[in-house]
Design an enzyme around this catalytic site. Sequence first.
Site, short mmCIF file in Angstrom:
data_model
loop_
_atom_site.label_atom_id
_atom_site.label_comp_id
_atom_site.label_asym_id
_atom_site.label_seq_id
_atom_site.Cartn_x
_atom_site.Cartn_y
_atom_site.Cartn_z
N VAL A 133 0.63 -1.30 -0.03
CA VAL A 133 0.10 0.04 0.01
C VAL A 133 0.95 1.14 -0.09
CG1 VAL A 133 -1.78 1.40 1.39
CG2 VAL A 133 -2.23 -0.91 1.14
N GLU A 134 2.01 1.30 0.78
CA GLU A 134 2.61 2.42 0.96
C GLU A 134 3.54 2.68 -0.41
OE1 GLU A 134 2.94 4.57 3.32
OE2 GLU A 134 1.77 3.68 4.63
#
Length: 320
Positions: free
Chosen positions: A105-106
């Site tokens: 996600v990051e």
Amino acid sequence: MSLASYAEREDAQAFVAEVAARHGFDPAELDRALARARHDATVIRLITPPARRGVRSWQDYRARFLDRSRINGGIAFWQEHEAELARAERQFGVPAEVIVAIIGVETVYGRHTGNFETLSALATLAFDYPPRAELFRRELESLFLLAREQGRAPDSYSGSFAGALGYPQFLPSSVRAYAVDFDGNGRIDFDTDAIDAIGSVANYLHVHGWQPGAPVAERARLGPGADAAALVDAGIEPVLEPEALTAAGVSTLDGRSAAATATLVDLETPGADTEYWLGYRNFYVITRYNRSSFYAMSVFELAEALRLRRLVDQMRAERR
């Protein structure tokens, strides 16, 4: 980008004096560093909330992170770093799929870590963005300390427009507090070393209270007359006891009581029914990484997608 320097500004000079006195820096060293920092108007534009907020959409948000590239990339990342992820799970109690999902996600597994020069980004936010100046002055101070500890120049770091660094997008203060040298080479490297990121993400969640083997979240069912708004307003930290939730008309989809103390999470999408979830302590721990319930749910759902895909792949391999 403006070429204005911070070196001669009174507020920056006061900051230098405080940091030097607090940590034994040579003020001239900090002055030289700030002289290399430049105001970045793009940083201000990106961090400033829109004048008119758009309508939040869980389905749109989810689609950004539950896509083929993150699932396929996550499986590949897991396979490449299987031993390190297993070691992190043993040492910190955090499931491998959750570690992978956060990195996915990051930064899409390190592919998008940001190309803003961190010193200039943090100086811009520390001295030219009053709404959050206090936070970013602390992060600028942490950057100077991190650079000293790592033997690097303060302007050698790059990352997001908000000063987050590397694979896991830790702010400088989080690097200093939670990063671990997981590959044992004597230094922490978030720029090129996924292994340090794996251990550091696991340690971050561990320190913030991850409960090994405990649930993260599950879909909720609201009975007729349940006051969803009042339950949601109880906050993101799980404080609603299973008995209280049952009395309020909230159960799991299959009619069970909540597995533990929970929060009621509302995931709204315009034009669609709101999804309600029971968020347990581990869900709350993910929100310590990013305080958005949308973020935490995306991490959880990506982790589940990766776990299930890996199980299916293993079962297929065993049948061959």
